[in-house]
Design a protein around this motif. Sequence first.
Motif, PDB file in Angstrom:
ATOM      1  N   THR A   1      40.715  47.619  43.003  1.00  0.00           N
ATOM      2  CA  THR A   1      42.132  46.947  42.962  1.00  0.00           C
ATOM      3  C   THR A   1      42.221  45.237  43.527  1.00  0.00           C
ATOM      4  O   THR A   1      43.060  44.702  43.563  1.00  0.00           O
ATOM      5  CB  THR A   1      43.319  47.232  43.436  1.00  0.00           C
TER       6      THR A   1
ATOM      7  N   ARG B   1      40.139  41.746  45.106  1.00  0.00           N
ATOM      8  CA  ARG B   1      39.705  40.603  44.255  1.00  0.00           C
ATOM      9  C   ARG B   1      38.532  40.657  43.684  1.00  0.00           C
ATOM     10  O   ARG B   1      38.346  40.419  42.416  1.00  0.00           O
ATOM     11  CB  ARG B   1      39.361  39.706  45.136  1.00  0.00           C
ATOM     12  N   LEU B   2      37.121  41.361  44.293  1.00  0.00           N
ATOM     13  CA  LEU B   2      35.868  41.553  43.241  1.00  0.00           C
ATOM     14  C   LEU B   2      36.128  42.479  42.781  1.00  0.00           C
ATOM     15  O   LEU B   2      35.969  42.755  41.402  1.00  0.00           O
ATOM     16  CB  LEU B   2      35.411  41.649  44.048  1.00  0.00           C
TER      17      LEU B   2
ATOM     18  N   ALA C   1      46.207  52.494  46.187  1.00  0.00           N
ATOM     19  CA  ALA C   1      46.824  52.365  45.112  1.00  0.00           C
ATOM     20  C   ALA C   1      46.994  52.782  43.657  1.00  0.00           C
ATOM     21  O   ALA C   1      47.655  53.352  42.996  1.00  0.00           O
ATOM     22  CB  ALA C   1      46.789  50.763  44.912  1.00  0.00           C
TER      23      ALA C   1
ATOM     24  N   VAL D   1      33.236  47.806  47.053  1.00  0.00           N
ATOM     25  CA  VAL D   1      33.466  46.722  47.182  1.00  0.00           C
ATOM     26  C   VAL D   1      35.004  47.216  47.984  1.00  0.00           C
ATOM     27  O   VAL D   1      35.766  46.359  47.722  1.00  0.00           O
ATOM     28  CB  VAL D   1      33.823  46.088  45.481  1.00  0.00           C
ATOM     29  N   ALA D   2      35.227  47.977  48.579  1.00  0.00           N
ATOM     30  CA  ALA D   2      36.247  48.331  49.310  1.00  0.00           C
ATOM     31  C   ALA D   2      36.802  47.213  50.891  1.00  0.00           C
ATOM     32  O   ALA D   2      35.475  46.472  51.235  1.00  0.00           O
ATOM     33  CB  ALA D   2      37.072  49.647  49.707  1.00  0.00           C
ATOM     34  N   SER D   3      37.096  46.678  51.052  1.00  0.00           N
ATOM     35  CA  SER D   3      37.711  46.478  52.348  1.00  0.00           C
ATOM     36  C   SER D   3      38.212  46.427  53.507  1.00  0.00           C
ATOM     37  O   SER D   3      39.721  46.629  53.102  1.00  0.00           O
ATOM     38  CB  SER D   3      37.319  44.397  51.911  1.00  0.00           C
TER      39      SER D   3
ATOM     40  N   ALA E   1      29.022  45.406  47.453  1.00  0.00           N
ATOM     41  CA  ALA E   1      28.914  43.979  48.612  1.00  0.00           C
ATOM     42  C   ALA E   1      28.954  43.712  50.306  1.00  0.00           C
ATOM     43  O   ALA E   1      29.469  44.285  50.244  1.00  0.00           O
ATOM     44  CB  ALA E   1      30.396  43.314  47.458  1.00  0.00           C
TER      45      ALA E   1
ATOM     46  N   ILE F   1      27.998  40.248  52.262  1.00  0.00           N
ATOM     47  CA  ILE F   1      27.777  38.391  52.239  1.00  0.00           C
ATOM     48  C   ILE F   1      26.876  37.491  52.924  1.00  0.00           C
ATOM     49  O   ILE F   1      25.737  38.325  54.332  1.00  0.00           O
ATOM     50  CB  ILE F   1      29.289  38.810  53.681  1.00  0.00           C
TER      51      ILE F   1
ATOM     52  N   ALA G   1      28.311  34.768  48.613  1.00  0.00           N
ATOM     53  CA  ALA G   1      28.930  33.577  49.421  1.00  0.00           C
ATOM     54  C   ALA G   1      30.226  33.857  49.149  1.00  0.00           C
ATOM     55  O   ALA G   1      30.648  35.298  49.277  1.00  0.00           O
ATOM     56  CB  ALA G   1      28.212  32.871  49.177  1.00  0.00           C
ATOM     57  N   GLN G   2      30.743  32.882  50.101  1.00  0.00           N
ATOM     58  CA  GLN G   2      32.374  33.443  50.465  1.00  0.00           C
ATOM     59  C   GLN G   2      32.757  33.229  48.700  1.00  0.00           C
ATOM     60  O   GLN G   2      32.619  32.131  48.556  1.00  0.00           O
ATOM     61  CB  GLN G   2      33.123  32.987  51.428  1.00  0.00           C
TER      62      GLN G   2
HETATM   63  N1  LIG Z   1      36.120  37.927  50.715  1.00  0.00           N
HETATM   64  C1  LIG Z   1      34.835  37.130  50.323  1.00  0.00           C
HETATM   65  O1  LIG Z   1      34.743  35.672  49.943  1.00  0.00           O
HETATM   66  C2  LIG Z   1      33.983  37.902  50.446  1.00  0.00           C
HETATM   67  C3  LIG Z   1      32.557  37.120  50.326  1.00  0.00           C
HETATM   68  C4  LIG Z   1      31.062  38.087  49.907  1.00  0.00           C
HETATM   69  C5  LIG Z   1      31.552  39.673  50.096  1.00  0.00           C
HETATM   70  N2  LIG Z   1      33.133  39.874  49.873  1.00  0.00           N
HETATM   71  C6  LIG Z   1      32.340  41.712  50.214  1.00  0.00           C
HETATM   72  O2  LIG Z   1      33.032  42.124  48.775  1.00  0.00           O
HETATM   73  C7  LIG Z   1      33.863  42.648  49.026  1.00  0.00           C
HETATM   74  C8  LIG Z   1      35.495  43.044  47.736  1.00  0.00           C
HETATM   75  O3  LIG Z   1      36.077  41.936  49.231  1.00  0.00           O
HETATM   76  P1  LIG Z   1      37.326  41.857  48.395  1.00  0.00           P
HETATM   77  O4  LIG Z   1      37.364  40.420  49.560  1.00  0.00           O
HETATM   78  O5  LIG Z   1      37.297  41.611  46.849  1.00  0.00           O
HETATM   79  O6  LIG Z   1      38.112  42.463  48.825  1.00  0.00           O
HETATM   80  P2  LIG Z   1      40.222  42.827  48.733  1.00  0.00           P
HETATM   81  O7  LIG Z   1      40.719  41.696  47.639  1.00  0.00           O
HETATM   82  O8  LIG Z   1      40.328  42.577  50.197  1.00  0.00           O
HETATM   83  O9  LIG Z   1      40.504  44.524  48.569  1.00  0.00           O
HETATM   84  C9  LIG Z   1      39.776  45.162  49.177  1.00  0.00           C
HETATM   85  C10 LIG Z   1      39.683  46.250  48.516  1.00  0.00           C
HETATM   86  O10 LIG Z   1      39.899  47.366  49.130  1.00  0.00           O
HETATM   87  C11 LIG Z   1      40.668  48.236  48.663  1.00  0.00           C
HETATM   88  N3  LIG Z   1      40.920  49.755  50.230  1.00  0.00           N
HETATM   89  C12 LIG Z   1      41.003  49.075  51.089  1.00  0.00           C
HETATM   90  N4  LIG Z   1      41.286  50.080  51.830  1.00  0.00           N
HETATM   91  C13 LIG Z   1      41.145  51.100  51.654  1.00  0.00           C
HETATM   92  C14 LIG Z   1      41.315  52.323  50.944  1.00  0.00           C
HETATM   93  N5  LIG Z   1      41.322  52.752  53.068  1.00  0.00           N
HETATM   94  N6  LIG Z   1      40.520  53.672  50.239  1.00  0.00           N
HETATM   95  C15 LIG Z   1      40.475  53.357  49.386  1.00  0.00           C
HETATM   96  N7  LIG Z   1      40.294  51.971  49.004  1.00  0.00           N
HETATM   97  C16 LIG Z   1      40.379  50.717  49.857  1.00  0.00           C
HETATM   98  C17 LIG Z   1      42.140  47.929  48.665  1.00  0.00           C
HETATM   99  O11 LIG Z   1      42.671  48.901  47.749  1.00  0.00           O
HETATM  100  P3  LIG Z   1      44.434  49.841  48.084  1.00  0.00           P
HETATM  101  O12 LIG Z   1      44.545  48.046  49.013  1.00  0.00           O
HETATM  102  O13 LIG Z   1      45.086  49.336  47.090  1.00  0.00           O
HETATM  103  O14 LIG Z   1      43.471  50.584  49.375  1.00  0.00           O
HETATM  104  C18 LIG Z   1      41.461  47.007  47.664  1.00  0.00           C
HETATM  105  O15 LIG Z   1      41.517  47.198  46.153  1.00  0.00           O
HETATM  106  C19 LIG Z   1      33.876  43.783  50.122  1.00  0.00           C
HETATM  107  O16 LIG Z   1      33.314  44.420  51.271  1.00  0.00           O
HETATM  108  C20 LIG Z   1      33.556  42.081  50.770  1.00  0.00           C
HETATM  109  O17 LIG Z   1      32.856  42.500  52.331  1.00  0.00           O
HETATM  110  C21 LIG Z   1      33.708  39.367  50.916  1.00  0.00           C
END
Ligand SMILES: NC(=O)c1ccc[n+]([C@@H]2O[C@H](COP(=O)([O-])OP(=O)(O)OC[C@H]3O[C@@H](n4cnc5c(N)ncnc54)[C@H](OP(=O)(O)O)[C@@H]3O)[C@@H](O)[C@H]2O)c1
Length: 252
Positions: A12, A14-15, A36, A60-62, A97, A99, A133-134
């Motif tokens: 659910t 961003r990615l 969720a 891709v959880a974070s 995923a 960074i 990248a971010q």
């Molecule tokens: N943001 C960036 O710029 C960036 C850049 C490069 C790589 N990344 C990597 O890409 C990945 C995804 O990043 P994002 O920005 O898309 O993350 P995000 O939008 O913060 O989404 C996080 C997801 O993880 C789930 N989550 C959190 N706690 C959980 C739990 N205990 N059990 C199951 N699910 C859980 C959340 O859903 P619920 O809250 O419903 O549990 C949500 O679906 C990460 O590994 C991040 O490090 C991010």
Amino acid sequence: MSITTFAVAGATGRLGRHIVDLLTERGHRVVPMSRATGVDIITGAGLAEALTGAEVIIDVASWHASDQDAATEFFRTSACNLHEYGQKAGVTQIAMASIIGADKATAGFLAAKKVHEELLLSGPIPVRILRAAQFHEFVGQLLDWQQGDVAYIPALPTQLVACRTVAEELVDLATAPAAPAPGTPIPEIAGPRGETMAEAAQLLGARRGIKVVGVDGSGMPDAELAANGAFLPGPHAKLAGPTFQEWLDTQP
Ligand SMILES: NC(=O)c1ccc[n+]([C@@H]2O[C@H](COP(=O)([O-])OP(=O)(O)OC[C@H]3O[C@@H](n4cnc5c(N)ncnc54)[C@H](OP(=O)(O)O)[C@@H]3O)[C@@H](O)[C@H]2O)c1
């Protein structure tokens, strides 16, 4: 690739939502995993049931904040659980995923991602990593974290990329038939254009009525490394659009 069942941790996010869309469009079965949807990869609630019949996990959880210790603990537990429950369910691969720059980081969230990579790679199930990248979508979160009509954003170099572009690359990696040859560098995906985070935030801030002031970023984890471009994509990175401005123009 024939129809495969993918369990997507962070479905659910961003990615994650783009990963689910793409897998579904390509005719795969998808099990969305997030709190969720009733699956907690940290406590394990619902995890065994969700992974029943899954062949591949896309992780891709974070953790929701930038604190290094809390993020490290999150990724430590999630990596351990995904391997343990995944192995019992017969999962044959995990794709995750990360960074760009995680391998060079010494502090902050990026250092937590380094631990995430290492722990996933040390488990019994084969793991494929994509460093991104971010995200374009992350700039809005940076503005959300600040209050008022003025936001102070680091003028540090970055090469922002759209979540959709990262999702396409990660799905390609997760569905590729052959594992990469030994010694192949970890793949990277970034946007087509280098800019500072403050410049991108100024474009978004103008839309939101927020004045964005670029700051030098000192005091941030690994600020000097970041300022010197250590977290920019390497020569083997794939660069793909849209640019931040092009992406912004498509946003409602
Ligand atoms: N943001 C960036 O710029 C960036 C850049 C490069 C790589 N990344 C990597 O890409 C990945 C995804 O990043 P994002 O920005 O898309 O993350 P995000 O939008 O913060 O989404 C996080 C997801 O993880 C789930 N989550 C959190 N706690 C959980 C739990 N205990 N059990 C199951 N699910 C859980 C959340 O859903 P619920 O809250 O419903 O549990 C949500 O679906 C990460 O590994 C991040 O490090 C991010």
